[in-house]
Design an enzyme around this catalytic site. Structure first.
Site, short mmCIF file in Angstrom:
data_model
loop_
_atom_site.label_atom_id
_atom_site.label_comp_id
_atom_site.label_asym_id
_atom_site.label_seq_id
_atom_site.Cartn_x
_atom_site.Cartn_y
_atom_site.Cartn_z
N ASP A 89 41.03 51.13 23.01
CA ASP A 89 40.04 51.68 24.05
C ASP A 89 39.65 53.32 23.79
O ASP A 89 40.58 53.76 23.22
CB ASP A 89 40.70 51.59 25.53
CG ASP A 89 42.07 51.73 25.46
OD1 ASP A 89 42.67 52.32 24.78
OD2 ASP A 89 42.65 50.96 26.12
N ASN A 133 50.18 47.86 36.74
CA ASN A 133 49.24 46.63 37.48
C ASN A 133 48.93 45.51 36.56
O ASN A 133 48.23 44.85 37.15
CB ASN A 133 48.16 47.46 37.99
CG ASN A 133 47.22 47.96 37.02
OD1 ASN A 133 47.36 47.62 35.83
ND2 ASN A 133 45.76 48.43 37.46
N HIS A 186 47.50 45.74 33.65
CA HIS A 186 46.57 45.70 32.65
C HIS A 186 46.92 45.84 31.37
O HIS A 186 47.73 46.28 31.15
CB HIS A 186 45.39 46.70 33.08
CG HIS A 186 46.07 48.34 32.85
ND1 HIS A 186 46.07 49.25 33.70
CD2 HIS A 186 46.59 48.73 31.49
CE1 HIS A 186 46.52 50.38 32.99
NE2 HIS A 186 46.70 49.98 31.67
#
Length: 242
Positions: A67, A136, A138
């Site tokens: 990313d 969380n 991800h």
């Protein structure tokens, strides 16, 4: 899913580096999927040490990063291209022409996403994908939600992710709100996946990833469906595992 529990972060980093190094030695032309963030820094330092001692050769290795923040140039000190250069690429003999990170300044983000997926396909796919875990759940910047994207995509970062990444910036207001991320489909196509996690803050998501219900609300649980996953965690991150 194979599980290795180490005593602490330093040992986790060494075990993960050794696992990757063995794969590089078996296949010098390996395609590595690489990750950023705080967790892999120790592992990258260990890979650099192994290279400096003549144990590893990266000259034929190709890398694909997960990313990149939208709006940051590759030479911005908080971009993931900059992170990879300073934490790994500048210190080994990898050909930077064979290292790929999404272009955070692409004028047409949709075209950049499609081109990134095409590039992964053109080089034959990813042999070993490294992943960290967001608190969380991800992976990459594939955030919890009702649905998850298959291909590389533009994503809005959750507030919890922005807060977690604020420590790297002067102010939380400076943290980008959008990122380009490889989708779950691209990650799951990797031949092998190695997940690393450290600290009590990752204990809940490690437990969910290992044995929780598979749900898009915790993207890491999707890894239960992959045929070859190795999870390397320290004792704090493993504290909720039985």
């Amino acid at each position: 899913m194979r599980l290795i529990v180490t005593k602490n972060y330093e040992e986790m980093s060494k075990v993960a580096a050794k696992e990757m190094a063995e794969d590089i030695k078996r296949n010098p032309e390996i395609v590595l999927g690489l990750a950023t963030g705080g967790t892999p820094v120790g592992m990258y330092k260990e890979l650099i040490r192994m290279y400096n001692e003549g144990e590893l050769d990266f000259s034929k290795v190709t890398s694909i990063n997960l990313d990149e923040y939208v709006g940051l140039s590759g030479d911005h000190d908080q971009s993931y291209r900059y992170f990879m250069n300073t934490n790994l690429f500048d210190h080994i003999n990898i050909d930077k022409n064979n290292t790929f990170v999404p272009n955070g300044l692409a004028e047409n983000v949709e075209e950049e996403c499609m081109a990134y997926d095409a590039r992964i396909q053109d080089i034959g796919g990813i042999d070993l994908q490294l992943l960290g875990l967001g608190a969380n759940g991800h992976i990459g910047f594939n955030e919890p939600g009702e649905a998850l994207s298959v291909g590389t995509n533009l994503t809005d970062l959750k507030e919890s992710t922005i807060e977690a990444n604020a420590r790297f910036f002067d102010s939380i207001d400076d943290v980008p709100r959008k990122a380009i991320t490889m989708g779950l489909g691209g990650i799951m196509k990797a031949k092998k996946i190695m997940v690393i996690a450290s600290g009590e803050g990752k204990a809940e998501v490690v437990k969910a990833m290992m044995s929780g219900k598979i749900t898009t609300e915790i993207p890491a649980t999707m890894l239960q469906m992959h045929r070859d996953v190795i999870l390397i965690v320290d004792e704090d991150a493993a504290k909720l595992l039985k």
